[in-house]
Design an enzyme around this catalytic site. Structure first.
Site, PDB file in Angstrom:
ATOM      1  N   LYS A  97      44.586 -11.130 -80.628  1.00 35.12           N
ATOM      2  CA  LYS A  97      44.466 -11.041 -79.166  1.00 35.12           C
ATOM      3  C   LYS A  97      45.438  -9.993 -78.684  1.00 35.12           C
ATOM      4  CE  LYS A  97      42.064 -13.330 -76.013  1.00 35.12           C
ATOM      5  NZ  LYS A  97      40.835 -14.080 -76.258  1.00 35.12           N
TER       6      LYS A  97
ATOM      7  N   THR B  13      28.768 -15.214 -74.073  1.00 36.27           N
ATOM      8  CA  THR B  13      29.655 -16.381 -74.031  1.00 36.27           C
ATOM      9  C   THR B  13      28.983 -17.496 -73.232  1.00 36.27           C
ATOM     10  OG1 THR B  13      31.500 -14.834 -74.055  1.00 36.27           O
ATOM     11  CG2 THR B  13      32.025 -17.126 -73.575  1.00 36.27           C
TER      12      THR B  13
HETATM   13  N1  GLU Z   1      37.650 -12.640 -75.457  1.00 37.92           N
HETATM   14  C1  GLU Z   1      36.564 -13.380 -76.012  1.00 37.92           C
HETATM   15  C2  GLU Z   1      37.052 -14.685 -76.599  1.00 37.92           C
HETATM   16  O1  GLU Z   1      38.077 -15.204 -76.199  1.00 37.92           O
HETATM   17  C3  GLU Z   1      35.736 -12.545 -76.982  1.00 37.92           C
HETATM   18  C4  GLU Z   1      36.481 -12.014 -78.172  1.00 37.92           C
HETATM   19  C5  GLU Z   1      35.652 -11.040 -79.001  1.00 37.92           C
HETATM   20  O2  GLU Z   1      34.487 -10.870 -78.746  1.00 37.92           O
HETATM   21  O3  GLU Z   1      36.237 -10.439 -79.906  1.00 37.92           O
HETATM   22  O4  GLU Z   1      36.410 -15.281 -77.417  1.00 37.92           O
END
Ligand code: GLU
Length: 417
Positions: free
Chosen positions: A107, A191
């Site tokens: 992250k 998502t």
């Molecule tokens: N930020 C999103 C998460 O928390 C997507 C992460 C991604 O696609 O790499 O899952």
């Protein structure tokens, strides 16, 4: 919104420790998996539109890369901290393992208030931050994606900056890009689609009918807004929604597409006339069958958990429930679909985007959505089966699956040298 002074990294480590205990992991394995593998802190200057130079602080943390390249979003927010990024990186490791895609967890974040910055300032900050973290990122090593307050355009700037340094285009260095430069069909809604699939499966398991379910969604961005729309389309009655301007409640149901149009026209939900204004605190405690926190961490706490009316909680946000609230809700008999399963649809389609970029071969939207649906259904079933077998809740079921997969990969690879 309730901002609790709970450290998200403590929450993440506590969740891991409980699973490690149940799995009987060795002390050495626990020690390895508790710590992020790499943590990069960058302080860098950005020229603002008025000519002043301001210093910014950013992070990129890789928690574990034993199952594949590090994967995870980048968030822009004044509340970003190293511990928040560490927690989110660890959750990404488990999330990729729950849905069984070949990535580790990472992250990133920059401490800033993007709402107070011009587009040109955001671009310069993004390009400089990208250059600073290019020690870590790359299509084979660490692949960023959008998270809170970042979007396809920002992923495009990161991809372009990285590519400029290489001298050729490297689309697979980020996911969640615009379609024109190697983005994937279906990524924007992915998502929320994943949230819809697991919610539908849970509704079915409970023997409920979507038409008889009332839903409250906290957050009206890329996840919450689209999830509210999809559940509305599925026949559920969305009675509560919210964004940073506050919450809205209508026990007879909110016309979600109309609320979306209002939000697009006016910049927020504020002033939407077909529902009553409620505070974010009240929103979470509204009478409903299904509650979907799709905003920040630490929204369900020991203070409000006893007053939650929902019988099913679907964690579309990362880390919305504190450990204390988790225990209370569990004792209350509430079914909770944990973040590392519920919101894994985003990273799943990120995986598809990365594969398409590497192969330079793109799939149709139907194919993306069908594969996403298949992975989310399979993962929901695997978590539910594990939870039922072990007589634990869904969060523990998801952790047992995920941590075992990561521990196995770590064990097989061994300790170098
Ligand atoms: N930020 C999103 C998460 O928390 C997507 C992460 C991604 O696609 O790499 O899952």
């Amino acid at each position: 919104m309730v901002i609790e002074m709970v450290n998200p990294y403590d929450v993440a480590v506590h969740q891991f420790d409980e699973a490690a205990e149940r799995l009987g992991l060795s002390q050495a394995m626990r020690a390895i998996l508790r710590k992020p593998k790499r943590e990069l802190i960058v302080n860098f200057p950005v020229r603002m539109d008025n000519g002043d130079v301001e210093m910014f602080t950013g992070y990129r943390v890789q928690h574990n890369i034993n199952r594949g390249p590090a994967k995870g979003g980048i968030r822009y927010s004044p509340a970003v901290s190293l511990d928040e990024v560490r927690a989110l990186a660890m959750w990404m490791t488990w999330k990729c393992a729950v849905v069984d895609i070949p990535f580790g967890g990472a992250k990133g974040g920059v401490i800033c208030d993007p709402h107070l910055m011009s587009s040109a300032e955001l671009e310069r900050m993004t390009r400089r931050y990208t250059t600073e973290i290019s020690l870590l990122i790359g299509p084979d090593s660490d692949i960023p994606a959008p998270d809170m307050n970042t979007n396809p355009q920002i992923m495009g700037w990161i991809m372009d900056t990285y590519s400029m340094h290489r001298g050729y285009s490297v689309p697979a260095v980020t996911t969640g890009k615009p379609l024109a430069i190697g983005g994937s069909e279906g990524r924007l809604e992915a998502t929320a689609r994943g949230v819809q699939v697991v919610t539908r499966e849970a509704i079915r398991d409970k023997g409920w009918q979507p038409e008889n379910c009332s839903v409250v969604v906290q957050g009206f961005g890329n996840v919450g807004g689209i999830a509210a729309r999809l559940l509305h389309e599925m026949g559920c009655k969305v009675v509560g929604i919210s964004d940073i301007s506050g919450g809205l409640y209508n026990p007879n149901g909110i016309d979600v597409p109309a609320a979306m149009r209002h939000s697009r026209r006016n910049g927020s939900l504020k002033g939407y006339a077909e529902a009553d204004a409620v505070s974010n605190t009240e929103l979470l405690e509204l009478p409903c069958d299904i509650l979907i926190p799709a905003a920040l961490e630490n929204q369900l706490t020991e203070r409000n958990a006893p007053r939650i009316k929902a019988r099913l909680i679907v964690e579309a946000a990362n880390g919305p429930t504190t450990n204390e609230a988790d225990a209370i809700l569990n004792d209350m008999g509430v079914t909770l679909i944990p973040d590392i399963l519920a919101n894994a649809g985003g990273v799943t389609v990120s995986y598809f985007e990365w594969v398409q970029d590497l192969q330079r071969f793109f799939w149709a939207e139907d194919e993306i959505n069908n594969r996403l649906e298949m992975i989310m259904k399979r993962s929901y079933k695997a978590v539910k089966t594990k939870a039922d077998e072990q007589e634990v809740n869904m969060r523990m079921g998801a952790y047992l699956l995920a941590v075992a997969r990561v521990a196995e990969a770590t064990e097989i690879r061994g300790v170098y040298p």
